[in-house]
Design a protein around this motif. Structure first.
Motif, PDB file in Angstrom:
ATOM      1  N   LYS A  13       0.816  -1.211   0.000  1.00  8.54           N
ATOM      2  CA  LYS A  13       0.000   0.000   0.000  1.00  8.54           C
ATOM      3  C   LYS A  13       0.848   1.258   0.000  1.00  8.54           C
ATOM      4  O   LYS A  13       0.444   2.278  -0.582  1.00  8.54           O
ATOM      5  CB  LYS A  13      -0.919   0.009   1.227  1.00  8.54           C
ATOM      6  CG  LYS A  13      -2.096  -0.928   1.128  1.00  8.54           C
ATOM      7  CD  LYS A  13      -3.131  -0.458   0.107  1.00  8.54           C
ATOM      8  CE  LYS A  13      -3.844   0.798   0.549  1.00  8.54           C
ATOM      9  NZ  LYS A  13      -4.873   1.214  -0.449  1.00  8.54           N
TER      10      LYS A  13
ATOM     11  N   TYR B  50      -8.608  -0.749   6.773  1.00  8.28           N
ATOM     12  CA  TYR B  50      -7.798  -0.140   5.711  1.00  8.28           C
ATOM     13  C   TYR B  50      -8.451   1.085   5.100  1.00  8.28           C
ATOM     14  O   TYR B  50      -7.769   2.006   4.634  1.00  8.28           O
ATOM     15  CB  TYR B  50      -7.470  -1.169   4.634  1.00  8.28           C
ATOM     16  CG  TYR B  50      -6.221  -1.973   4.943  1.00  8.28           C
ATOM     17  CD1 TYR B  50      -5.860  -2.240   6.257  1.00  8.28           C
ATOM     18  CD2 TYR B  50      -5.403  -2.464   3.941  1.00  8.28           C
ATOM     19  CE1 TYR B  50      -4.725  -2.971   6.559  1.00  8.28           C
ATOM     20  CE2 TYR B  50      -4.260  -3.197   4.231  1.00  8.28           C
ATOM     21  CZ  TYR B  50      -3.927  -3.440   5.533  1.00  8.28           C
ATOM     22  OH  TYR B  50      -2.794  -4.158   5.829  1.00  8.28           O
TER      23      TYR B  50
ATOM     24  N   SER C 234      -5.491   4.139  -3.607  1.00  2.00           N
ATOM     25  CA  SER C 234      -4.309   3.717  -4.365  1.00  2.00           C
ATOM     26  C   SER C 234      -4.533   3.707  -5.878  1.00  2.00           C
ATOM     27  O   SER C 234      -3.656   3.271  -6.612  1.00  2.00           O
ATOM     28  CB  SER C 234      -3.891   2.300  -3.927  1.00  2.00           C
ATOM     29  OG  SER C 234      -3.594   2.249  -2.564  1.00  2.00           O
TER      30      SER C 234
ATOM     31  N   VAL D 107      -6.204  -6.273   0.257  1.00  2.00           N
ATOM     32  CA  VAL D 107      -5.038  -6.099  -0.613  1.00  2.00           C
ATOM     33  C   VAL D 107      -4.521  -7.461  -1.074  1.00  2.00           C
ATOM     34  O   VAL D 107      -4.266  -8.350  -0.260  1.00  2.00           O
ATOM     35  CB  VAL D 107      -3.918  -5.341   0.133  1.00  2.00           C
ATOM     36  CG1 VAL D 107      -2.662  -5.242  -0.736  1.00  2.00           C
ATOM     37  CG2 VAL D 107      -4.398  -3.954   0.548  1.00  2.00           C
TER      38      VAL D 107
END
Length: 218
Positions: free
Chosen positions: A25, A114, A121, A144
């Motif tokens: 990330k 998150y 992103s 992720v």
């Protein structure tokens, strides 16, 4: 095997899983890829809503419901693992159960937090604890994924029924350490289930006065 060993295995998997996700990330943007071993192993950054193959479940409400279901499953999982340890089940089963529990907890952390602690992103590398807040609300985080093993890429022979001539990739899914832990635990239990449950099966048959010969039930 004691319950603290189960907890240690879960913590170890969680640390590895979350450390890699945190690095991804904070160092990669969506769809960015690093080739580790040509033609078969890549780090390929994607995110999903928490279900297999990026499927969604009923929009925002479905996302919350799925995350809460996972939370309940993890809590129940710890309780059940404690019960298995107390009943002295096979060490292999306890290790596999620990892997499954760790994997579920790893993806649960993504889903719960998150969205709060990372910026988006999609077009840029995410920032940790951005001043303006994260990309989503509590329970709305995305899982992720980054491990990609396209061992074979190419067009299938035309003589293959239905798929002949199509472009084919094996192995197509992108996954993470948590997914790998879950898959390893489940597959190992399926392969060695007779060995893992033999002691309890023998005890059950003995209670019903069924003969046991050379450690096996007749």
């Amino acid at each position: 095997m004691k319950y603290r060993h189960v907890v240690l295995i879960v913590i170890l998997i969680l640390v590895i899983d979350q450390a890699l996700k945190f690095w991804i990330k904070t160092h990669m943007y969506m769809q960015q890829e690093f080739i580790i071993f040509p033609n078969w192993f890549r780090i390929h950054f994607i995110e999903n809503e928490g279900m297999a193959y990026g499927l969604k479940f009923g929009g925002d409400f479905g996302k919350i419901l799925l995350t809460l279901f996972r939370l309940a499953a993890v809590v129940i999982g710890f309780w059940y693992m404690k019960k298995l340890v107390r009943q002295q089940f096979h060490t292999g089963l306890l290790i596999c159960g620990s892997l499954i529990l760790a994997g579920a907890a790893g993806n649960l952390i993504d889903s719960m937090f998150y969205g709060l602690i990372f910026s988006d992103s999609t077009y840029d590398i995410a920032r940790f604890l951005p001043a303006e807040g994260g990309y989503g609300a509590f329970l709305h985080g995305k899982v992720v994924d980054m491990l990609y093993f396209p061992i074979y890429e190419g067009y299938l022979p035309k003589w293959i029924p239905f798929k002949g001539g199509d472009y084919f990739i094996f192995f197509r899914p992108v996954f993470n350490i948590a997914d790998a832990a879950i898959s390893t635990g489940v597959i190992t239990i399926l392969i060695f289930q007779k060995r893992f449950f033999s002691k309890q099966l023998e005890a059950s048959r003995a209670d019903r006065n069924e003969p046991i010969v050379n450690g096996a039930v007749e």
